[in-house]
Design a protein around this motif. Structure first.
Motif, PDB file in Angstrom:
ATOM      1  N   PHE A 134     -27.293  51.094  15.733  1.00  0.00           N
ATOM      2  CA  PHE A 134     -27.331  50.682  17.131  1.00  0.00           C
ATOM      3  C   PHE A 134     -28.516  49.741  17.374  1.00  0.00           C
ATOM      4  CE2 PHE A 134     -28.785  51.112  21.486  1.00  0.00           C
ATOM      5  CZ  PHE A 134     -27.613  50.885  22.197  1.00  0.00           C
ATOM      6  N   GLU A 135     -29.677  50.096  16.872  1.00  0.00           N
ATOM      7  CA  GLU A 135     -30.867  49.248  17.036  1.00  0.00           C
ATOM      8  C   GLU A 135     -30.673  47.891  16.358  1.00  0.00           C
ATOM      9  OE1 GLU A 135     -33.327  49.788  19.105  1.00  0.00           O
ATOM     10  OE2 GLU A 135     -32.388  51.693  19.635  1.00  0.00           O
ATOM     11  N   ASP A 136     -30.017  47.882  15.198  1.00  0.00           N
ATOM     12  CA  ASP A 136     -29.712  46.613  14.518  1.00  0.00           C
ATOM     13  C   ASP A 136     -28.825  45.728  15.395  1.00  0.00           C
ATOM     14  OD1 ASP A 136     -31.170  47.333  12.287  1.00  0.00           O
ATOM     15  OD2 ASP A 136     -29.410  47.918  11.092  1.00  0.00           O
ATOM     16  N   MET A 137     -27.827  46.324  16.036  1.00  0.00           N
ATOM     17  CA  MET A 137     -26.949  45.553  16.918  1.00  0.00           C
ATOM     18  C   MET A 137     -27.722  45.025  18.132  1.00  0.00           C
ATOM     19  SD  MET A 137     -23.996  45.338  15.558  1.00  0.00           S
ATOM     20  CE  MET A 137     -24.580  45.509  13.875  1.00  0.00           C
ATOM     21  N   ALA A 138     -28.630  45.854  18.667  1.00  0.00           N
ATOM     22  CA  ALA A 138     -29.444  45.417  19.808  1.00  0.00           C
ATOM     23  C   ALA A 138     -30.272  44.197  19.430  1.00  0.00           C
ATOM     24  CB  ALA A 138     -30.328  46.561  20.296  1.00  0.00           C
ATOM     25  N   ARG A 139     -30.836  44.185  18.220  1.00  0.00           N
ATOM     26  CA  ARG A 139     -31.606  43.019  17.753  1.00  0.00           C
ATOM     27  C   ARG A 139     -30.688  41.827  17.510  1.00  0.00           C
ATOM     28  NH1 ARG A 139     -34.474  47.146  15.339  1.00  0.00           N
ATOM     29  NH2 ARG A 139     -33.236  47.142  13.443  1.00  0.00           N
ATOM     30  N   GLN A 140     -29.541  42.076  16.898  1.00  0.00           N
ATOM     31  CA  GLN A 140     -28.614  40.988  16.574  1.00  0.00           C
ATOM     32  C   GLN A 140     -28.129  40.254  17.823  1.00  0.00           C
ATOM     33  OE1 GLN A 140     -25.369  42.093  13.953  1.00  0.00           O
ATOM     34  NE2 GLN A 140     -24.117  40.391  14.643  1.00  0.00           N
ATOM     35  N   PHE A 141     -27.891  40.996  18.905  1.00  0.00           N
ATOM     36  CA  PHE A 141     -27.349  40.391  20.120  1.00  0.00           C
ATOM     37  C   PHE A 141     -28.408  40.194  21.212  1.00  0.00           C
ATOM     38  CE2 PHE A 141     -23.533  42.355  18.179  1.00  0.00           C
ATOM     39  CZ  PHE A 141     -22.795  41.192  18.026  1.00  0.00           C
ATOM     40  N   ALA A 142     -29.676  40.300  20.857  1.00  0.00           N
ATOM     41  CA  ALA A 142     -30.755  40.142  21.848  1.00  0.00           C
ATOM     42  C   ALA A 142     -30.641  38.783  22.540  1.00  0.00           C
ATOM     43  CB  ALA A 142     -32.111  40.279  21.168  1.00  0.00           C
ATOM     44  N   GLY A 143     -30.711  38.818  23.863  1.00  0.00           N
ATOM     45  CA  GLY A 143     -30.721  37.587  24.633  1.00  0.00           C
ATOM     46  C   GLY A 143     -29.382  36.889  24.791  1.00  0.00           C
ATOM     47  N   ARG A 144     -28.305  37.545  24.363  1.00  0.00           N
ATOM     48  CA  ARG A 144     -26.989  36.920  24.528  1.00  0.00           C
ATOM     49  C   ARG A 144     -25.932  37.980  24.816  1.00  0.00           C
ATOM     50  NH1 ARG A 144     -24.042  36.157  19.326  1.00  0.00           N
ATOM     51  NH2 ARG A 144     -25.211  37.227  17.716  1.00  0.00           N
ATOM     52  N   ASP A 145     -24.781  37.501  25.286  1.00  0.00           N
ATOM     53  CA  ASP A 145     -23.681  38.412  25.586  1.00  0.00           C
ATOM     54  C   ASP A 145     -23.185  39.080  24.313  1.00  0.00           C
ATOM     55  OD1 ASP A 145     -23.758  37.761  28.256  1.00  0.00           O
ATOM     56  OD2 ASP A 145     -22.135  36.292  28.134  1.00  0.00           O
ATOM     57  N   VAL A 146     -22.689  40.309  24.467  1.00  0.00           N
ATOM     58  CA  VAL A 146     -22.131  41.057  23.339  1.00  0.00           C
ATOM     59  C   VAL A 146     -20.624  40.832  23.339  1.00  0.00           C
ATOM     60  CG1 VAL A 146     -21.863  43.315  22.257  1.00  0.00           C
ATOM     61  CG2 VAL A 146     -23.952  42.793  23.563  1.00  0.00           C
ATOM     62  N   PRO A 147     -20.083  40.189  22.296  1.00  0.00           N
ATOM     63  CA  PRO A 147     -18.631  39.970  22.256  1.00  0.00           C
ATOM     64  C   PRO A 147     -17.885  41.250  21.874  1.00  0.00           C
ATOM     65  CG  PRO A 147     -19.613  39.189  20.228  1.00  0.00           C
ATOM     66  CD  PRO A 147     -20.755  39.648  21.113  1.00  0.00           C
ATOM     67  N   ARG A 148     -16.630  41.288  22.223  1.00  0.00           N
ATOM     68  CA  ARG A 148     -15.788  42.428  21.843  1.00  0.00           C
ATOM     69  C   ARG A 148     -15.574  42.412  20.327  1.00  0.00           C
ATOM     70  NH1 ARG A 148     -10.281  42.991  20.850  1.00  0.00           N
ATOM     71  NH2 ARG A 148      -9.896  40.853  21.509  1.00  0.00           N
ATOM     72  N   PRO A 149     -15.810  43.545  19.652  1.00  0.00           N
ATOM     73  CA  PRO A 149     -15.499  43.609  18.219  1.00  0.00           C
ATOM     74  C   PRO A 149     -14.000  43.391  17.989  1.00  0.00           C
ATOM     75  CG  PRO A 149     -16.827  45.509  18.885  1.00  0.00           C
ATOM     76  CD  PRO A 149     -16.398  44.802  20.141  1.00  0.00           C
ATOM     77  N   ASP A 150     -13.657  42.776  16.877  1.00  0.00           N
ATOM     78  CA  ASP A 150     -12.253  42.465  16.582  1.00  0.00           C
ATOM     79  C   ASP A 150     -11.343  43.677  16.642  1.00  0.00           C
ATOM     80  OD1 ASP A 150     -12.868  39.811  16.220  1.00  0.00           O
ATOM     81  OD2 ASP A 150     -13.058  39.981  14.035  1.00  0.00           O
ATOM     82  N   ARG A 151     -11.797  44.818  16.154  1.00  0.00           N
ATOM     83  CA  ARG A 151     -10.929  45.999  16.060  1.00  0.00           C
ATOM     84  C   ARG A 151     -11.021  46.908  17.278  1.00  0.00           C
ATOM     85  NH1 ARG A 151      -6.786  45.756  14.014  1.00  0.00           N
ATOM     86  NH2 ARG A 151      -6.687  47.870  13.261  1.00  0.00           N
ATOM     87  N   TRP A 152     -11.789  46.509  18.288  1.00  0.00           N
ATOM     88  CA  TRP A 152     -11.903  47.297  19.515  1.00  0.00           C
ATOM     89  C   TRP A 152     -10.880  46.734  20.491  1.00  0.00           C
ATOM     90  CZ3 TRP A 152     -12.634  47.212  24.679  1.00  0.00           C
ATOM     91  CH2 TRP A 152     -13.083  48.390  25.286  1.00  0.00           C
ATOM     92  N   THR A 153      -9.980  47.582  20.959  1.00  0.00           N
ATOM     93  CA  THR A 153      -8.868  47.081  21.760  1.00  0.00           C
ATOM     94  C   THR A 153      -8.377  48.135  22.739  1.00  0.00           C
ATOM     95  OG1 THR A 153      -6.739  45.922  21.616  1.00  0.00           O
ATOM     96  CG2 THR A 153      -7.089  47.763  20.084  1.00  0.00           C
ATOM     97  N   GLY A 154      -7.341  47.786  23.455  1.00  0.00           N
ATOM     98  CA  GLY A 154      -6.722  48.719  24.377  1.00  0.00           C
ATOM     99  C   GLY A 154      -5.309  49.037  23.944  1.00  0.00           C
ATOM    100  N   PHE A 155      -4.847  50.197  24.358  1.00  0.00           N
ATOM    101  CA  PHE A 155      -3.480  50.622  24.105  1.00  0.00           C
ATOM    102  C   PHE A 155      -2.854  51.032  25.436  1.00  0.00           C
ATOM    103  CE2 PHE A 155      -5.545  51.273  20.042  1.00  0.00           C
ATOM    104  CZ  PHE A 155      -4.610  50.767  19.155  1.00  0.00           C
ATOM    105  N   ARG A 156      -1.577  50.752  25.574  1.00  0.00           N
ATOM    106  CA  ARG A 156      -0.861  51.095  26.801  1.00  0.00           C
ATOM    107  C   ARG A 156       0.327  51.992  26.452  1.00  0.00           C
ATOM    108  NH1 ARG A 156      -0.512  46.338  28.893  1.00  0.00           N
ATOM    109  NH2 ARG A 156      -2.339  46.687  30.176  1.00  0.00           N
ATOM    110  N   VAL A 157       0.377  53.133  27.110  1.00  0.00           N
ATOM    111  CA  VAL A 157       1.495  54.063  26.958  1.00  0.00           C
ATOM    112  C   VAL A 157       2.516  53.708  28.036  1.00  0.00           C
ATOM    113  CG1 VAL A 157       2.237  56.467  26.977  1.00  0.00           C
ATOM    114  CG2 VAL A 157      -0.044  55.860  26.083  1.00  0.00           C
ATOM    115  N   GLU A 158       3.705  53.305  27.590  1.00  0.00           N
ATOM    116  CA  GLU A 158       4.791  52.981  28.515  1.00  0.00           C
ATOM    117  C   GLU A 158       5.533  54.273  28.831  1.00  0.00           C
ATOM    118  OE1 GLU A 158       9.135  50.853  28.453  1.00  0.00           O
ATOM    119  OE2 GLU A 158       7.648  50.172  26.998  1.00  0.00           O
ATOM    120  N   PRO A 159       5.468  54.741  30.071  1.00  0.00           N
ATOM    121  CA  PRO A 159       6.058  56.053  30.361  1.00  0.00           C
ATOM    122  C   PRO A 159       7.576  56.048  30.289  1.00  0.00           C
ATOM    123  CG  PRO A 159       5.352  54.992  32.385  1.00  0.00           C
ATOM    124  CD  PRO A 159       4.906  54.102  31.256  1.00  0.00           C
ATOM    125  N   ARG A 160       8.098  57.023  29.551  1.00  0.00           N
ATOM    126  CA  ARG A 160       9.536  57.279  29.513  1.00  0.00           C
ATOM    127  C   ARG A 160       9.863  58.630  30.145  1.00  0.00           C
ATOM    128  NH1 ARG A 160      11.658  53.879  25.306  1.00  0.00           N
ATOM    129  NH2 ARG A 160      10.647  51.892  25.740  1.00  0.00           N
TER     130      ARG A 160
END
Length: 192
Positions: A134-160
């Motif tokens: 976590f601290e490494d990520m804080a240093r890596q992204f210091a002073g700039r926006d944090v982009p969404r990681p490639d594998r972090w996403t959303g899922f939608r359950v379509e109700p049946r």
């Protein structure tokens, strides 16, 4: 008896947000492996409407891998203060990257950094390893926006199937079941 289950959910959800002490958005998410072994955990509802019920996670997590192999799930909301439950079943799909980006941008910075630092569902030798990542990520992204990681996403359950359960005295509960058939909601009752 023909009500729209999404409107009914909206009504119940608004009541739950007023009455639940913690996390009216909390829902149990059940998934299964390709050979049918079930798994359940709590996640947070981050959006809902006629197209489905949305949550976010790492696609490489256990739930992400199970959904990739078996794209069906069940959700359960239990609002103890209201003595109500809502059960939802249906197929699952991944949200569009733009939708995941938009939601990720609303998260707190530490949550964004945590999404980069966590190798979700993988073995962790000790807590300090994660904290160092976590601290490494804080240093890596210091002073700039944090982009969404490639594998972090959303899922939608379509109700049946959506079942609304209301507690009644003497265990004479009320169960209203909505089933989606050829694009239309059909309502019925179930014995308690």
């Amino acid at each position: 008896m023909a009500d729209d289950p999404i409107s009914l959910f909206d009504s119940w959800f608004k009541e739950a947000r007023k009455s639940e002490l913690n996390d009216a958005e909390a829902m149990a998410l059940a998934t299964a492996t390709p050979d049918g072994r079930p798994s359940v955990r709590m996640v947070l509802l981050k959006g809902h409407g006629p197209d489905g019920f949305t949550f976010y996670t790492n696609a490489d997590s256990r739930k992400g891998n199970e959904l990739a192999a078996n794209a069906h799930s069940a959700l359960l909301f239990h609002w103890k203060s209201l003595r109500r439950q809502v059960r939802i079943e249906g197929p699952v799909s991944e949200v569009q990257p733009e939708e995941a980006d938009a939601y990720f941008a609303t998260r707190g910075r530490d949550s964004q950094l945590g999404a980069h630092a966590s190798i979700q569902s993988r073995p962790l030798d000790r807590r300090e390893t994660f904290e160092a990542r976590f601290e490494d990520m804080a240093r890596q992204f210091a002073g700039r926006d944090v982009p969404r990681p490639d594998r972090w996403t959303g899922f939608r359950v379509e109700p049946r199937r959506i079942e609304f359960w209301s507690d009644r005295p003497h265990r004479l509960h009320e169960r209203r079941l909505f089933t989606r058939i050829e694009g239309e909601w059909i309502e019925g009752l179930l014995y308690p």
